[in-house]
Motif scaffolding. Structure first.
Motif, mmCIF file in Angstrom:
data_model
loop_
_atom_site.group_PDB
_atom_site.id
_atom_site.type_symbol
_atom_site.label_atom_id
_atom_site.label_comp_id
_atom_site.label_asym_id
_atom_site.label_seq_id
_atom_site.Cartn_x
_atom_site.Cartn_y
_atom_site.Cartn_z
ATOM 1 N N LYS A 137 0.832 -1.209 0.000
ATOM 2 C CA LYS A 137 0.000 0.000 0.000
ATOM 3 C C LYS A 137 0.863 1.255 0.000
ATOM 4 C CE LYS A 137 -3.836 0.304 0.210
ATOM 5 N NZ LYS A 137 -4.875 0.549 -0.827
ATOM 6 N N MET A 138 1.916 1.265 0.798
ATOM 7 C CA MET A 138 2.792 2.437 0.865
ATOM 8 C C MET A 138 3.515 2.666 -0.463
ATOM 9 S SD MET A 138 2.461 3.845 3.828
ATOM 10 C CE MET A 138 1.790 3.450 5.447
ATOM 11 N N SER A 139 3.964 1.593 -1.094
ATOM 12 C CA SER A 139 4.665 1.746 -2.369
ATOM 13 C C SER A 139 3.713 2.233 -3.455
ATOM 14 C CB SER A 139 5.321 0.425 -2.779
ATOM 15 O OG SER A 139 4.354 -0.594 -2.961
ATOM 16 N N LYS A 168 1.804 6.911 -6.817
ATOM 17 C CA LYS A 168 0.745 7.858 -7.181
ATOM 18 C C LYS A 168 1.143 9.296 -6.850
ATOM 19 C CE LYS A 168 -3.179 4.680 -6.732
ATOM 20 N NZ LYS A 168 -4.410 4.362 -5.958
ATOM 21 N N LEU A 169 1.778 9.482 -5.697
ATOM 22 C CA LEU A 169 2.223 10.825 -5.318
ATOM 23 C C LEU A 169 3.230 11.366 -6.329
ATOM 24 C CD1 LEU A 169 2.635 10.268 -1.470
ATOM 25 C CD2 LEU A 169 0.902 11.689 -2.574
ATOM 26 N N CYS A 170 4.126 10.501 -6.781
ATOM 27 C CA CYS A 170 5.106 10.917 -7.789
ATOM 28 C C CYS A 170 4.421 11.233 -9.117
ATOM 29 C CB CYS A 170 6.158 9.826 -7.989
ATOM 30 S SG CYS A 170 7.288 9.622 -6.596
ATOM 31 N N ALA A 176 2.729 15.220 -12.955
ATOM 32 C CA ALA A 176 1.706 15.902 -13.758
ATOM 33 C C ALA A 176 1.791 17.411 -13.559
ATOM 34 C CB ALA A 176 0.318 15.391 -13.377
ATOM 35 N N GLU A 177 2.051 17.834 -12.325
ATOM 36 C CA GLU A 177 2.202 19.266 -12.055
ATOM 37 C C GLU A 177 3.433 19.821 -12.768
ATOM 38 O OE1 GLU A 177 3.550 21.698 -8.172
ATOM 39 O OE2 GLU A 177 1.504 20.909 -8.049
ATOM 40 N N MET A 178 4.529 19.100 -12.703
ATOM 41 C CA MET A 178 5.762 19.552 -13.352
ATOM 42 C C MET A 178 5.600 19.593 -14.872
ATOM 43 S SD MET A 178 8.378 17.375 -10.929
ATOM 44 C CE MET A 178 9.873 17.829 -11.804
ATOM 45 N N ALA A 179 4.867 18.610 -15.419
ATOM 46 C CA ALA A 179 4.645 18.584 -16.867
ATOM 47 C C ALA A 179 3.843 19.801 -17.304
ATOM 48 C CB ALA A 179 3.923 17.296 -17.264
ATOM 49 N N TRP A 180 2.842 20.181 -16.493
ATOM 50 C CA TRP A 180 2.055 21.368 -16.837
ATOM 51 C C TRP A 180 2.923 22.623 -16.780
ATOM 52 C CZ3 TRP A 180 0.731 26.018 -14.687
ATOM 53 C CH2 TRP A 180 -0.277 26.730 -15.348
ATOM 54 N N LYS A 211 -1.789 13.962 -5.839
ATOM 55 C CA LYS A 211 -0.748 14.576 -5.019
ATOM 56 C C LYS A 211 -0.944 14.376 -3.524
ATOM 57 C CE LYS A 211 0.957 18.554 -5.423
ATOM 58 N NZ LYS A 211 1.113 20.024 -5.498
ATOM 59 N N THR A 212 -2.190 14.248 -3.074
ATOM 60 C CA THR A 212 -2.456 14.259 -1.637
ATOM 61 C C THR A 212 -3.255 13.053 -1.151
ATOM 62 O OG1 THR A 212 -2.492 16.670 -1.729
ATOM 63 C CG2 THR A 212 -3.371 15.649 0.252
ATOM 64 N N SER A 213 -4.282 12.674 -1.887
ATOM 65 C CA SER A 213 -5.174 11.605 -1.429
ATOM 66 C C SER A 213 -4.464 10.300 -1.098
ATOM 67 C CB SER A 213 -6.266 11.363 -2.479
ATOM 68 O OG SER A 213 -7.022 12.534 -2.690
#
Length: 247
Positions: free
Chosen positions: A42-44, A49-51, A56-60, A80-82
């Motif tokens: 679950k942690m991995s 997903k966080l990455c 996605a933010e960096m790509a934008w 990013k958060t969920s």
């Protein structure tokens, strides 16, 4: 980051993540090998997903179109958060036994909590000191794909869109950019729309919590709603003491 640089910050972050995985592995003696394996999985998954969300933010930020729909921003928020909330909730339940029927609920609940949390973070970015405009609007100056920006782009006219692009490209001073951006956000009623979306996320999370049969787990989920998505209230200020003349 500010004191030692980005490279050092990233390296320390990677080091701490490594320690976290090692601690999960060492927990086998207390919670059992199967539970420890489930937690690592679950942690991995959350880590990936966080990455993806950060990517996605960096790509934008690297794109040249400056197109951003509200749904795009919300999807980035969900990544990013969920996953962090989901992993934390899952871990607590799994260490007490089987997650069972709660696994799907944890995922849905965490999505609403995570998205609402990120929107609140957007709004708080604009609650800086009015006497120091550089305190507020830092996410905008950093050209992050926020929901506020997406809502503005959705309803802005051609001139406002041109101004938004100019603001993001940094063609004027920080103070001037913040002032104009705040003006556009207010004209497009962005803050009110964002607050409504926070209310919707809070309501959906509370609805999921209310349907939980286990009273202890229900109270835990409601605690998340009350703390993570707490409504902003003005800080209480003492009434000024007025000295009345005696004669």
């Amino acid at each position: 980051d500010r004191q030692h640089g980005t490279g050092m910050a990233i390296n320390i972050g990677d080091y701490l993540i490594g320690i976290g995985y090692r601690l999960l592995n060492e927990a086998r003696a207390d919670i059992g090998a199967e539970a420890a394996s489930d937690l690592i999985e679950k942690m991995s998954a959350a880590h990936i997903k966080l990455c993806e969300g950060q990517g996605a933010e960096m790509a934008w930020q690297e794109s040249e179109t400056f197109e951003l729909a509200p749904l795009d921003a919300l999807q980035i928020y969900a990544l990013k958060t969920s996953p962090a909330f989901e992993a934390a909730l899952y871990a607590g339940i799994r260490m007490t036994g089987s997650v069972g029927k709660y696994e799907a609920l944890i995922s849905s609940f965490s999505r609403h909590i995570g998205v609402g949390f990120q929107i609140l973070n957007d709004l708080k970015d604009w609650q800086g000191d009015d006497n120091n405009k550089l305190i507020s609007g830092q996410d905008a100056l950093a050209m992050r794909p926020t929901l506020l920006l997406a809502l503005a782009l959705q309803t802005a006219d051609d001139q406002q869109k041109a101004d938004l692009k100019d603001i993001l490209q940094g063609h004027s001073s920080d103070g001037a950019r913040i002032d104009r951006l705040r003006e556009i956000y207010q004209d497009c009623d962005v803050f009110t729309k964002a607050e409504a979306l926070v209310d919707k996320s809070r309501a959906r999370a509370e609805e999921l919590a209310e349907n939980v049969e286990n009273e202890d787990f229900k109270q835990l989920l409601m605690f998340f709603c009350d703390t993570v998505l707490a409504e902003e209230t003005p800080e209480a200020k003492p009434e000024p003491q007025v000295l009345m003349p005696t004669a």
